[in-house]
Design a protein around this motif. Structure first.
Motif, PDB file in Angstrom:
ATOM      1  N   UNK A  20       0.823  -1.210   0.000  1.00 50.23           N
ATOM      2  CA  UNK A  20       0.000   0.000   0.000  1.00 50.23           C
ATOM      3  C   UNK A  20       0.853   1.254   0.000  1.00 50.23           C
ATOM      4  N   UNK A  21       1.997   1.239   0.696  1.00 44.88           N
ATOM      5  CA  UNK A  21       2.855   2.429   0.685  1.00 44.88           C
ATOM      6  C   UNK A  21       3.516   2.623  -0.670  1.00 44.88           C
ATOM      7  N   UNK A  22       3.752   1.546  -1.404  1.00 53.36           N
ATOM      8  CA  UNK A  22       4.336   1.684  -2.743  1.00 53.36           C
ATOM      9  C   UNK A  22       3.367   2.381  -3.688  1.00 53.36           C
ATOM     10  N   UNK A  23       2.080   2.194  -3.485  1.00 52.15           N
ATOM     11  CA  UNK A  23       1.093   2.836  -4.352  1.00 52.15           C
ATOM     12  C   UNK A  23       1.038   4.348  -4.143  1.00 52.15           C
ATOM     13  N   UNK A  24       1.585   4.850  -3.053  1.00 49.51           N
ATOM     14  CA  UNK A  24       1.596   6.284  -2.794  1.00 49.51           C
ATOM     15  C   UNK A  24       2.741   6.996  -3.525  1.00 49.51           C
ATOM     16  N   UNK A  25       3.649   6.231  -4.128  1.00 51.45           N
ATOM     17  CA  UNK A  25       4.781   6.813  -4.836  1.00 51.45           C
ATOM     18  C   UNK A  25       4.436   6.917  -6.316  1.00 51.45           C
ATOM     19  N   UNK A  26       4.409   8.133  -6.865  1.00 53.15           N
ATOM     20  CA  UNK A  26       3.990   8.313  -8.266  1.00 53.15           C
ATOM     21  C   UNK A  26       4.904   7.584  -9.266  1.00 53.15           C
ATOM     22  N   UNK A  27       6.216   7.581  -9.030  1.00 55.99           N
ATOM     23  CA  UNK A  27       7.102   6.919 -10.001  1.00 55.99           C
ATOM     24  C   UNK A  27       6.877   5.409 -10.029  1.00 55.99           C
ATOM     25  N   UNK A  28       6.474   4.820  -8.904  1.00 54.20           N
ATOM     26  CA  UNK A  28       6.138   3.397  -8.897  1.00 54.20           C
ATOM     27  C   UNK A  28       4.896   3.137  -9.739  1.00 54.20           C
ATOM     28  N   UNK A  29       3.906   4.006  -9.599  1.00 57.79           N
ATOM     29  CA  UNK A  29       2.670   3.836 -10.358  1.00 57.79           C
ATOM     30  C   UNK A  29       2.925   3.988 -11.860  1.00 57.79           C
ATOM     31  N   UNK A  30       3.781   4.927 -12.248  1.00 56.16           N
ATOM     32  CA  UNK A  30       4.111   5.109 -13.670  1.00 56.16           C
ATOM     33  C   UNK A  30       4.839   3.873 -14.189  1.00 56.16           C
TER      34      UNK A  30
END
Length: 40
Positions: A20-30
């Motif tokens: 869930x914390x990884x989803x808060x990082x925009x570069x991870x989502x991109x």
């Protein structure tokens, strides 16, 4: 509750919190979106 069951729940909750914390990082989502798009 046995210690093994408590440990298993703790590990599962820690893994979910990490995801869930990884989803808060925009570069991870991109990066994730680029990987999904590359499949098509």
């Amino acid at each position: 509750m046995s210690m093994a069951r408590i440990a298993a729940w703790s590990i599962a909750l820690a893994a979910l919190a990490g995801v869930f914390t990884m989803y808060l990082q925009p570069e991870f989502m991109v990066g994730l979106a680029n990987q999904v798009w590359a499949c098509f």
